[in-house]
Motif scaffolding. Sequence first.
Motif, PDB file in Angstrom:
ATOM      1  N   TYR A 178      60.435  98.466  43.430  1.00 49.77           N
ATOM      2  CA  TYR A 178      61.245  97.562  42.612  1.00 49.77           C
ATOM      3  C   TYR A 178      62.092  98.371  41.633  1.00 49.77           C
ATOM      4  CZ  TYR A 178      62.082  93.801  39.157  1.00 49.77           C
ATOM      5  OH  TYR A 178      62.629  92.894  38.279  1.00 49.77           O
ATOM      6  N   ASP A 179      61.471  99.288  40.908  1.00 46.40           N
ATOM      7  CA  ASP A 179      62.212 100.121  39.959  1.00 46.40           C
ATOM      8  C   ASP A 179      63.260 100.982  40.660  1.00 46.40           C
ATOM      9  OD1 ASP A 179      60.998  99.158  37.685  1.00 46.40           O
ATOM     10  OD2 ASP A 179      59.653 100.866  37.430  1.00 46.40           O
ATOM     11  N   SER A 211      64.241  93.538  45.925  1.00 46.35           N
ATOM     12  CA  SER A 211      64.854  92.691  44.904  1.00 46.35           C
ATOM     13  C   SER A 211      63.788  92.203  43.922  1.00 46.35           C
ATOM     14  CB  SER A 211      65.533  91.490  45.548  1.00 46.35           C
ATOM     15  OG  SER A 211      64.548  90.589  46.046  1.00 46.35           O
ATOM     16  N   ALA A 212      64.247  91.659  42.815  1.00 39.84           N
ATOM     17  CA  ALA A 212      63.325  91.086  41.837  1.00 39.84           C
ATOM     18  C   ALA A 212      62.529  89.945  42.466  1.00 39.84           C
ATOM     19  CB  ALA A 212      64.091  90.607  40.614  1.00 39.84           C
ATOM     20  N   THR A 213      63.194  89.136  43.254  1.00 43.00           N
ATOM     21  CA  THR A 213      62.502  88.024  43.908  1.00 43.00           C
ATOM     22  C   THR A 213      61.421  88.543  44.849  1.00 43.00           C
ATOM     23  OG1 THR A 213      64.457  86.615  43.740  1.00 43.00           O
ATOM     24  CG2 THR A 213      62.810  86.012  45.414  1.00 43.00           C
ATOM     25  N   TYR A 228      59.871  91.408  44.684  1.00 41.20           N
ATOM     26  CA  TYR A 228      58.828  92.022  43.867  1.00 41.20           C
ATOM     27  C   TYR A 228      57.861  90.959  43.338  1.00 41.20           C
ATOM     28  CZ  TYR A 228      56.638  94.122  39.762  1.00 41.20           C
ATOM     29  OH  TYR A 228      55.729  94.539  38.818  1.00 41.20           O
ATOM     30  N   TRP A 229      58.401  89.908  42.726  1.00 42.36           N
ATOM     31  CA  TRP A 229      57.535  88.886  42.152  1.00 42.36           C
ATOM     32  C   TRP A 229      56.781  88.112  43.228  1.00 42.36           C
ATOM     33  CZ3 TRP A 229      55.611  89.217  37.633  1.00 42.36           C
ATOM     34  CH2 TRP A 229      56.296  89.970  36.675  1.00 42.36           C
ATOM     35  N   ILE A 274      61.455  86.476  36.389  1.00 39.50           N
ATOM     36  CA  ILE A 274      62.438  87.554  36.279  1.00 39.50           C
ATOM     37  C   ILE A 274      63.072  87.530  34.894  1.00 39.50           C
ATOM     38  CG2 ILE A 274      64.637  88.434  37.157  1.00 39.50           C
ATOM     39  CD1 ILE A 274      63.741  87.202  39.929  1.00 39.50           C
ATOM     40  N   GLU A 321      60.699  88.871  32.305  1.00 37.02           N
ATOM     41  CA  GLU A 321      60.605  90.337  32.348  1.00 37.02           C
ATOM     42  C   GLU A 321      61.796  90.968  31.635  1.00 37.02           C
ATOM     43  OE1 GLU A 321      60.025  94.014  35.422  1.00 37.02           O
ATOM     44  OE2 GLU A 321      61.107  92.262  36.152  1.00 37.02           O
ATOM     45  N   VAL A 322      62.987  90.485  31.922  1.00 33.29           N
ATOM     46  CA  VAL A 322      64.191  91.038  31.300  1.00 33.29           C
ATOM     47  C   VAL A 322      64.143  90.841  29.787  1.00 33.29           C
ATOM     48  CG1 VAL A 322      66.702  90.823  31.129  1.00 33.29           C
ATOM     49  CG2 VAL A 322      65.604  90.832  33.379  1.00 33.29           C
ATOM     50  N   PRO A 379      64.491  98.329  36.899  1.00 32.23           N
ATOM     51  CA  PRO A 379      65.112  97.550  37.963  1.00 32.23           C
ATOM     52  C   PRO A 379      66.517  97.103  37.554  1.00 32.23           C
ATOM     53  CG  PRO A 379      63.512  96.220  36.802  1.00 32.23           C
ATOM     54  CD  PRO A 379      63.412  97.599  36.232  1.00 32.23           C
ATOM     55  N   GLU A 407      68.038  94.250  37.179  1.00 28.17           N
ATOM     56  CA  GLU A 407      68.196  93.192  36.176  1.00 28.17           C
ATOM     57  C   GLU A 407      68.036  93.735  34.755  1.00 28.17           C
ATOM     58  OE1 GLU A 407      67.256  91.534  40.058  1.00 28.17           O
ATOM     59  OE2 GLU A 407      66.241  93.058  38.872  1.00 28.17           O
TER      60      GLU A 407
END
Length: 157
Positions: free
Chosen positions: A5-6, A11-13, A15-16, A34, A37-38, A68, A70
């Motif tokens: 992810y990093d 993608s963030a999606t 990853y989660w 997401i 996290e941001v 990541p 985002e």
Amino acid sequence: LLRPYDAGLVSATQYWQQIAEAAGREIGDIAGAIEAEVVGWSNADAEMVEYVRGLVARVPVGVLSDAPVEVIEMLERTQPWLTDLPVAIYSARVGRCKPDPEVYRLALAGLGLAPEDVFFTDDRPGNVAAAQALGMPAAVFTGLDALRRLVEAHLVG
């Protein structure tokens, strides 16, 4: 799960979704996860920012961060002082994370300095050890007061 992810490889999606699957749970609002996290990464320490700005006036300062996409985009929108730095290497932009030696080499090239001329700090001992293996003086970050002493000793030395 975090390294791909990093590094921008998932993608963030994705990853989660992987986090939820690994935990045997479902995340009903992945966009909300997401965003949370941001937001969690959005508060810069004003004293640290002031210190870095002062350093930038004296010596080249760079950022080498595992982040990541985002989070990077949020930092670029909300932390304009980062544009004063000669180099900012973000893992998701280069597809590699610390402690991969290549990300340190990219940062060194961006600074235009030899390893022994760059002081590196990180909150993870493995990342510090990787910098030291490349010849950089380095220390684990334990707080701003200790960092000030270490950086000044490096600059005088």
